[in-house]
Design a protein around this motif. Structure first.
Motif, PDB file in Angstrom:
ATOM      1  N   ARG A  97      -4.087  31.610  -9.481  1.00 30.61           N
ATOM      2  CA  ARG A  97      -2.965  32.637 -10.499  1.00 30.61           C
ATOM      3  C   ARG A  97      -1.619  32.839 -10.005  1.00 30.61           C
ATOM      4  O   ARG A  97      -1.548  32.516  -8.724  1.00 30.61           O
ATOM      5  CB  ARG A  97      -3.984  33.849 -10.507  1.00 30.61           C
ATOM      6  CG  ARG A  97      -5.225  33.862 -10.937  1.00 30.61           C
ATOM      7  CD  ARG A  97      -6.058  35.311 -10.849  1.00 30.61           C
ATOM      8  NE  ARG A  97      -7.409  35.293 -11.608  1.00 30.61           N
ATOM      9  CZ  ARG A  97      -8.012  36.373 -12.005  1.00 30.61           C
ATOM     10  NH1 ARG A  97      -7.693  37.439 -12.103  1.00 30.61           N
ATOM     11  NH2 ARG A  97      -9.138  35.973 -12.300  1.00 30.61           N
TER      12      ARG A  97
ATOM     13  N   TYR B 297      -1.778  32.185 -14.306  1.00 34.71           N
ATOM     14  CA  TYR B 297      -1.743  31.023 -15.126  1.00 34.71           C
ATOM     15  C   TYR B 297      -1.697  31.603 -16.655  1.00 34.71           C
ATOM     16  O   TYR B 297      -2.187  32.916 -16.602  1.00 34.71           O
ATOM     17  CB  TYR B 297      -2.973  30.187 -14.810  1.00 34.71           C
ATOM     18  CG  TYR B 297      -4.323  30.521 -14.693  1.00 34.71           C
ATOM     19  CD1 TYR B 297      -4.950  30.669 -16.014  1.00 34.71           C
ATOM     20  CD2 TYR B 297      -4.992  31.119 -13.925  1.00 34.71           C
ATOM     21  CE1 TYR B 297      -6.436  31.166 -15.956  1.00 34.71           C
ATOM     22  CE2 TYR B 297      -6.333  31.628 -13.832  1.00 34.71           C
ATOM     23  CZ  TYR B 297      -7.072  31.582 -14.973  1.00 34.71           C
ATOM     24  OH  TYR B 297      -8.101  32.134 -15.209  1.00 34.71           O
ATOM     25  N   VAL B 298      -1.651  30.737 -17.474  1.00 35.59           N
ATOM     26  CA  VAL B 298      -1.609  30.869 -18.820  1.00 35.59           C
ATOM     27  C   VAL B 298      -2.881  30.384 -19.619  1.00 35.59           C
ATOM     28  O   VAL B 298      -3.045  28.979 -19.304  1.00 35.59           O
ATOM     29  CB  VAL B 298      -0.592  30.451 -19.561  1.00 35.59           C
ATOM     30  CG1 VAL B 298      -0.297  30.909 -21.131  1.00 35.59           C
ATOM     31  CG2 VAL B 298       0.999  31.339 -18.970  1.00 35.59           C
TER      32      VAL B 298
ATOM     33  N   LYS C 295      -4.277  29.514 -23.479  1.00 38.12           N
ATOM     34  CA  LYS C 295      -3.866  29.484 -24.887  1.00 38.12           C
ATOM     35  C   LYS C 295      -4.492  28.539 -25.841  1.00 38.12           C
ATOM     36  O   LYS C 295      -4.918  27.554 -25.119  1.00 38.12           O
ATOM     37  CB  LYS C 295      -2.477  29.298 -24.866  1.00 38.12           C
ATOM     38  CG  LYS C 295      -2.030  27.816 -24.589  1.00 38.12           C
ATOM     39  CD  LYS C 295      -0.489  27.441 -24.570  1.00 38.12           C
ATOM     40  CE  LYS C 295       0.379  28.127 -23.574  1.00 38.12           C
ATOM     41  NZ  LYS C 295       1.695  27.854 -23.547  1.00 38.12           N
TER      42      LYS C 295
ATOM     43  N   SER D 154       2.300  32.502 -30.594  1.00 39.04           N
ATOM     44  CA  SER D 154       1.396  33.089 -29.353  1.00 39.04           C
ATOM     45  C   SER D 154       0.129  33.573 -29.669  1.00 39.04           C
ATOM     46  O   SER D 154      -0.021  34.751 -28.926  1.00 39.04           O
ATOM     47  CB  SER D 154       2.576  33.850 -28.623  1.00 39.04           C
ATOM     48  OG  SER D 154       3.771  33.271 -28.375  1.00 39.04           O
TER      49      SER D 154
ATOM     50  N   VAL E 178      -2.952  33.945 -26.666  1.00 40.61           N
ATOM     51  CA  VAL E 178      -2.459  33.871 -25.598  1.00 40.61           C
ATOM     52  C   VAL E 178      -2.639  34.829 -24.425  1.00 40.61           C
ATOM     53  O   VAL E 178      -2.525  36.098 -24.836  1.00 40.61           O
ATOM     54  CB  VAL E 178      -0.971  33.512 -25.693  1.00 40.61           C
ATOM     55  CG1 VAL E 178      -0.336  33.275 -24.131  1.00 40.61           C
ATOM     56  CG2 VAL E 178      -0.561  32.401 -26.472  1.00 40.61           C
TER      57      VAL E 178
ATOM     58  N   ILE F 153      -2.089  35.910 -20.265  1.00 38.89           N
ATOM     59  CA  ILE F 153      -1.548  35.668 -18.847  1.00 38.89           C
ATOM     60  C   ILE F 153      -2.485  36.314 -17.743  1.00 38.89           C
ATOM     61  O   ILE F 153      -2.760  37.464 -18.051  1.00 38.89           O
ATOM     62  CB  ILE F 153      -0.123  36.212 -18.663  1.00 38.89           C
ATOM     63  CG1 ILE F 153       0.916  35.640 -19.615  1.00 38.89           C
ATOM     64  CG2 ILE F 153       0.388  35.782 -17.289  1.00 38.89           C
ATOM     65  CD1 ILE F 153       2.187  35.985 -19.706  1.00 38.89           C
TER      66      ILE F 153
ATOM     67  N   ARG G 149      -3.348  37.082 -14.366  1.00 40.46           N
ATOM     68  CA  ARG G 149      -2.606  37.580 -12.859  1.00 40.46           C
ATOM     69  C   ARG G 149      -3.609  37.866 -11.864  1.00 40.46           C
ATOM     70  O   ARG G 149      -4.762  38.357 -12.362  1.00 40.46           O
ATOM     71  CB  ARG G 149      -1.589  38.254 -13.230  1.00 40.46           C
ATOM     72  CG  ARG G 149      -0.575  38.145 -14.099  1.00 40.46           C
ATOM     73  CD  ARG G 149       0.435  39.233 -14.391  1.00 40.46           C
ATOM     74  NE  ARG G 149       1.338  39.141 -15.354  1.00 40.46           N
ATOM     75  CZ  ARG G 149       2.546  38.219 -15.456  1.00 40.46           C
ATOM     76  NH1 ARG G 149       3.075  37.926 -14.391  1.00 40.46           N
ATOM     77  NH2 ARG G 149       3.311  38.155 -16.728  1.00 40.46           N
TER      78      ARG G 149
ATOM     79  N   SER H 256      -4.514  41.563 -13.091  1.00 41.50           N
ATOM     80  CA  SER H 256      -4.858  41.751 -14.464  1.00 41.50           C
ATOM     81  C   SER H 256      -6.175  42.661 -14.460  1.00 41.50           C
ATOM     82  O   SER H 256      -6.976  42.581 -13.360  1.00 41.50           O
ATOM     83  CB  SER H 256      -4.886  40.346 -15.133  1.00 41.50           C
ATOM     84  OG  SER H 256      -6.185  39.653 -14.644  1.00 41.50           O
TER      85      SER H 256
ATOM     86  N   PHE I  37       1.590  29.438 -14.892  1.00 46.16           N
ATOM     87  CA  PHE I  37       2.654  30.533 -15.497  1.00 46.16           C
ATOM     88  C   PHE I  37       3.774  30.207 -15.004  1.00 46.16           C
ATOM     89  O   PHE I  37       4.131  30.026 -13.632  1.00 46.16           O
ATOM     90  CB  PHE I  37       2.255  31.938 -15.138  1.00 46.16           C
ATOM     91  CG  PHE I  37       3.423  32.850 -15.506  1.00 46.16           C
ATOM     92  CD1 PHE I  37       3.260  33.248 -16.657  1.00 46.16           C
ATOM     93  CD2 PHE I  37       4.071  33.600 -14.580  1.00 46.16           C
ATOM     94  CE1 PHE I  37       4.353  34.074 -17.314  1.00 46.16           C
ATOM     95  CE2 PHE I  37       4.982  34.503 -15.051  1.00 46.16           C
ATOM     96  CZ  PHE I  37       5.193  34.695 -16.514  1.00 46.16           C
TER      97      PHE I  37
ATOM     98  N   ASP J 172       4.269  37.715 -27.136  1.00 52.72           N
ATOM     99  CA  ASP J 172       3.091  37.747 -27.819  1.00 52.72           C
ATOM    100  C   ASP J 172       3.297  37.695 -29.345  1.00 52.72           C
ATOM    101  O   ASP J 172       4.575  38.067 -29.871  1.00 52.72           O
ATOM    102  CB  ASP J 172       2.038  38.213 -27.194  1.00 52.72           C
ATOM    103  CG  ASP J 172       2.082  39.869 -27.480  1.00 52.72           C
ATOM    104  OD1 ASP J 172       3.449  40.353 -28.067  1.00 52.72           O
ATOM    105  OD2 ASP J 172       1.397  40.513 -27.136  1.00 52.72           O
TER     106      ASP J 172
ATOM    107  N   ARG K 200      10.603  27.892 -21.043  1.00 53.04           N
ATOM    108  CA  ARG K 200      10.485  28.643 -20.001  1.00 53.04           C
ATOM    109  C   ARG K 200      11.839  28.337 -18.976  1.00 53.04           C
ATOM    110  O   ARG K 200      11.659  27.030 -18.901  1.00 53.04           O
ATOM    111  CB  ARG K 200       9.410  29.173 -19.379  1.00 53.04           C
ATOM    112  CG  ARG K 200       8.489  29.697 -20.175  1.00 53.04           C
ATOM    113  CD  ARG K 200       8.638  31.269 -20.372  1.00 53.04           C
ATOM    114  NE  ARG K 200       8.403  31.965 -19.055  1.00 53.04           N
ATOM    115  CZ  ARG K 200       8.489  33.218 -19.021  1.00 53.04           C
ATOM    116  NH1 ARG K 200       8.631  34.154 -20.017  1.00 53.04           N
ATOM    117  NH2 ARG K 200       8.349  33.771 -17.884  1.00 53.04           N
TER     118      ARG K 200
END
Length: 318
Positions: free
Chosen positions: A133, A135-136, A138, A145, A148, A150, A152, A155, A180, A209, A257
């Motif tokens: 972590r 990470y994404v 999708k 988006s 999707v 994220i 963490r 989270s 991420f 998003d 990004r």
């Protein structure tokens, strides 16, 4: 190439998760073409779309669809079989670009920097994280988006992700997991083989998003992006290169990004959109406007290229 007037069938709507965005794009395109004196037939994609197109007999189709089946090669294949010219990318390009893993396989060997990811079965997410972590996660083949998340350390999904946590793992059997990339969200439109500009997207809360993209006031567009000239130039080069390698036609939009702590090495291409939105909040019309091209002219340029390519193919086949 004649400036018309043309008879343009505008394909919009359809059953995808991006239906409302497509309807907005299609309305904008149709209104713009009519304002320039062109004849327009508006078609909401359904099971009778081929019959409607056959009855309309347009000079060209403006593909204002977003997501599946309008962006994944399905509609492109139908239009090819019908012998109808259409805007944006063709069948093969659409099949590859809608799939984020296939896009990487096409671009990374040519030096395009993209996050290293892997496909994971959603059932395995409840046993442990596929990557460190943050990470994404999708969907492999959705746009805007959609779906999707994220993940963490802080989270509320749980660690590991709880089965009852709301997220894309409840909607798809598998997902693409990627590290991420911290930093800034930027995008580059490409028309023909030239970059239109670089826009930075500053989201007021959360991340970029679906809601942030299409709800007025949630995201600030800074066009042109206030970034170093070498970073902007590199992103333009990468976007044009990706457009060419994938065989994109008309307009595409490459999303990036940028980890500004690492300069040129912090640039990562996330995906290439072969049919960017054409709504009032959309990025390609905004970049065109920054270059002195109004919305109606942009739409005409896209249609004109589609007709020119069709004429070129006809001449080769004769």
């Amino acid at each position: 190439m004649s400036r018309g007037p043309w008879h343009v069938a505008v394909l919009m709507g359809g059953p995808s998760s991006e239906r409302e965005v497509s309807l907005n794009s299609g309305k904008g395109v149709a209104d713009a073409l009519e304002s320039r004196g062109h004849r327009v037939t508006r078609i909401d994609l359904d099971k009778d779309v081929a019959l409607k197109l056959s009855a309309a007999q347009p000079d060209v189709v403006f593909n204002a669809l977003h997501g599946v089946p309008g962006e994944d090669g399905t509609v492109q294949g139908m239009l090819d079989l019908m012998g109808l010219p259409y805007t944006h990318s063709g069948l093969v390009t659409s099949v590859i670009a809608i799939d984020k893993e296939l896009t990487k396989q096409a671009l990374v060997p040519h030096g395009i920097p993209m996050p290293v990811g892997k496909i994971v079965a959603c059932e395995t997410l409840y046993d442990g994280d596929p990557l460190p972590r943050p990470y994404v996660l999708k969907p492999v083949n959705e746009g805007s988006s959609m779906g999707v998340a994220i993940v963490r350390d802080d989270s509320n999904y749980g660690s590991p992700i709880a089965r009852d946590a709301v997220g894309p793992w409840q909607l798809f059997p598998s997902l693409l997991a990627e590290p991420f990339i911290k930093g800034r969200e930027l995008t580059v439109g490409v028309m023909g083989h030239e970059a239109m500009g670089v826009t930075e997207l500053q989201v007021k809360s959360g991340f970029y998003d679906y809601d942030a993209k299409y709800t007025a006031g949630l995201t600030q567009h800074i066009c042109p992006a206030q970034i170093p000239a070498d970073i902007a130039e590199r992103m333009k080069q990468l976007a044009v290169q990706a457009h060419a390698l994938l065989g994109c036609k008309g307009v595409s939009r490459s999303d990036f990004r940028w980890d500004d702590e690492h300069g040129l090495d912090g640039i990562f291409l996330l995906e290439v959109n072969t049919q960017p939105g054409m709504t009032p909040l959309s990025l390609v019309p905004e970049q065109a406007a920054a270059n002195g091209m109004d919305y109606a002219e942009l739409v005409e340029r896209i249609v004109e290229e589609a007709l020119s390519l069709s004429e070129s193919r006809s001449e080769v086949c004769q």
